[in-house]
Design an enzyme around this catalytic site. Structure first.
Site, PDB file in Angstrom:
ATOM      1  N   GLY A 109     -15.510   8.088  -0.970  1.00 35.94           N
ATOM      2  CA  GLY A 109     -16.098   7.981  -2.296  1.00 35.94           C
ATOM      3  C   GLY A 109     -15.119   7.518  -3.343  1.00 35.94           C
ATOM      4  O   GLY A 109     -15.526   7.119  -4.438  1.00 35.94           O
ATOM      5  N   ALA A 110     -13.813   7.588  -3.061  1.00 36.51           N
ATOM      6  CA  ALA A 110     -12.819   7.250  -4.073  1.00 36.51           C
ATOM      7  C   ALA A 110     -12.124   5.925  -3.787  1.00 36.51           C
ATOM      8  O   ALA A 110     -10.991   5.715  -4.165  1.00 36.51           O
ATOM      9  CB  ALA A 110     -11.764   8.365  -4.147  1.00 36.51           C
ATOM     10  N   CYS A 111     -12.823   5.011  -3.109  1.00 35.76           N
ATOM     11  CA  CYS A 111     -12.159   3.782  -2.693  1.00 35.76           C
ATOM     12  C   CYS A 111     -11.995   2.797  -3.838  1.00 35.76           C
ATOM     13  O   CYS A 111     -11.267   1.818  -3.721  1.00 35.76           O
ATOM     14  CB  CYS A 111     -12.925   3.126  -1.544  1.00 35.76           C
ATOM     15  SG  CYS A 111     -14.591   2.618  -1.978  1.00 35.76           S
ATOM     16  N   GLY A 112     -12.698   3.003  -4.944  1.00 38.52           N
ATOM     17  CA  GLY A 112     -12.497   2.152  -6.110  1.00 38.52           C
ATOM     18  C   GLY A 112     -13.235   0.839  -6.048  1.00 38.52           C
ATOM     19  O   GLY A 112     -12.995  -0.055  -6.852  1.00 38.52           O
ATOM     20  N   LEU A 113     -14.155   0.672  -5.102  1.00 35.36           N
ATOM     21  CA  LEU A 113     -14.903  -0.578  -4.993  1.00 35.36           C
ATOM     22  C   LEU A 113     -16.089  -0.558  -5.936  1.00 35.36           C
ATOM     23  O   LEU A 113     -16.767   0.452  -6.080  1.00 35.36           O
ATOM     24  CB  LEU A 113     -15.418  -0.767  -3.560  1.00 35.36           C
ATOM     25  CG  LEU A 113     -14.368  -1.039  -2.483  1.00 35.36           C
ATOM     26  CD1 LEU A 113     -15.020  -0.954  -1.127  1.00 35.36           C
ATOM     27  CD2 LEU A 113     -13.725  -2.383  -2.679  1.00 35.36           C
TER      28      LEU A 113
END
Length: 279
Positions: A109-113
Site C-alpha cells: 500500500g505504500a509503494c507511492g504509485l
C-alpha cells in the site's frame, strides 16, 4: 508442521460476569522468501501451504510464469529457542538466473504509485491476458460460492481471525480453498495451487475472497489470467479501475442473493431465485 492456531489466556467479560479461559488464535509468523540464497522479501502469514504461497507470489510479481520456472523450493535450516525448525525461510531455485534485490513490491500500500502508473504497470507485466469471452457464470451459482467458501474455513471456525480465498469452476465446484491472516496471502496460496496443478492461466475459473477486493487482489487475479473475482465486501476505486482496464468481471458485496457488479457484466447470466408466495 501444525502451527496454524495457538492458545492464549483471555479474560472474557460479558453480561454474566468475568471468566478466565484460554482462547484459540490464528498464528501469524514471518516467511522470508529467498531466491538462490538471496533474500527477496518477508511476508507475515499463517503457516501452511507455504510452497503454494511462494509460487503465487512469484507469479504475481512476474518473476515466474509457470511452475516449470521453479526448480525447487525448500525450507532453510533455522531453529527457535527450543531447537525446533521454524520453517520460516523458503529458498527458491529458479530455472533461469534472476537478479534479486530486496525491494518493496507493487502490491504494497505504500509503494507511492499513482493510479495510472499502477494500471499501466499491471497491463504491461501480465503474461496471461484475460479471455474476451467466458466463462458464463449464473448469478444464482455465484451467489452460493461465498457460503461454500465459508463452510470450508476450518481455522476461521476455531479462531474467527482468518481471511479465505477459493478457486471455483463456473458450476460452483470449489477446487481449492486456503486461509491466511493476510487476504493477499490466501489468494497467493490458491493461485500457487493452480500453478502447481498446471491450471494457469486460469481462464475458466472464478476467484472468491472473504473480505474486500483491493487493487492488489485484482492485480493477482489478472496476473494469473483469472477472468472473474467475487468479494463478500466492497472493492476499492482503483480495484474497479484495474478490473475495467483489464476486462475482469468484478463483483462486490456478494451476500446471499444480492451483489454489486462493477465490471464485466457480460460474463454473468442473471437469474433470480424463485420467489415464495403465501398460500
Amino acid at each position: 508442521m501444525s502451527r496454524v492456531t495457538a492458545r492464549r489466556p483471555t479474560l472474557r467479560i460479558s453480561a454474566h460476569g468475568e471468566t478466565s479461559r484460554p482462547d484459540t488464535l490464528a498464528v501469524e509468523e514471518p516467511l522470508e522468501i529467498r531466491i538462490a540464497g538471496q533474500s527477496l522479501t518477508v511476508t507475515m502469514r499463517t503457516p501452511g501451504a507455504d510452497i503454494d504461497l511462494v509460487h503465487g507470489f512469484l507469479l504475481g510479481e512476474n518473476i515466474i510464469g509457470t511452475a516449470e520456472d521453479v526448480v525447487s523450493a525448500r525450507y532453510c535450516a533455522g531453529t527457535d529457542e527450543n531447537g525446533q525448525n521454524t520453517y520460516n525461510v523458503l529458498d527458491v531455485e529458479l530455472r533461469a538466473p534472476t537478479p534479486v534485490r530486496p525491494r518493496n513490491f507493487l502490491t504494497t500500500g505504500a509503494c507511492g504509485l499513482c493510479g495510472k502508473t499502477a494500471l499501466d504497470e499491471v497491463r504491461t507485466r501480465t503474461r496471461h491476458p484475460l479471455p474476451l469471452d467466458g466463462p458464463t457464470i449464473d448469478t444464482t451459482v455465484l451467489a452460493a460460492m461465498p457460503e461454500t467458501l465459508r463452510a470450508r474455513q476450518s481455522v476461521f471456525e476455531a479462531t474467527g481471525g482468518l481471511h479465505a480465498a477459493g478457486l471455483f469452476t463456473a458450476d460452483g465446484t470449489a477446487l481449492a480453498v486456503r486461509e491466511d491472516i493476510g487476504r493477499h496471502n490466501a489468494v497467493d496460496k490458491v493461485i500457487g495451487w493452480a500453478m502447481r496443478e498446471n491450471r494457469i492461466p486460469a481462464g475458466d475459473l472464478i476467484l472468491i475472497v472473504s473480505g474486500r477486493a483491493s487493487f492488489e487482489l485484482v492485480q493477482k487475479a489478472v496476473m494469473a489470467g483469472i477472468p472473474a473475482l467475487g468479494a463478500v465486501s466492497a472493492p476499492s476505486s482503483l480495484a474497479v479501475d484495474l478490473a475495467a482496464d483489464s476486462g475482469l468481471t468484478l463483483v462486490g458485496f456478494l451476500r446471499g442473493a444480492t451483489m454489486n457488479v462493477y465490471t464485466g457484466a457480460q460474463r454473468l447470466a442473471i437469474s433470480h431465485p424463485a420467489a415464495s408466495h403465501p398460500a
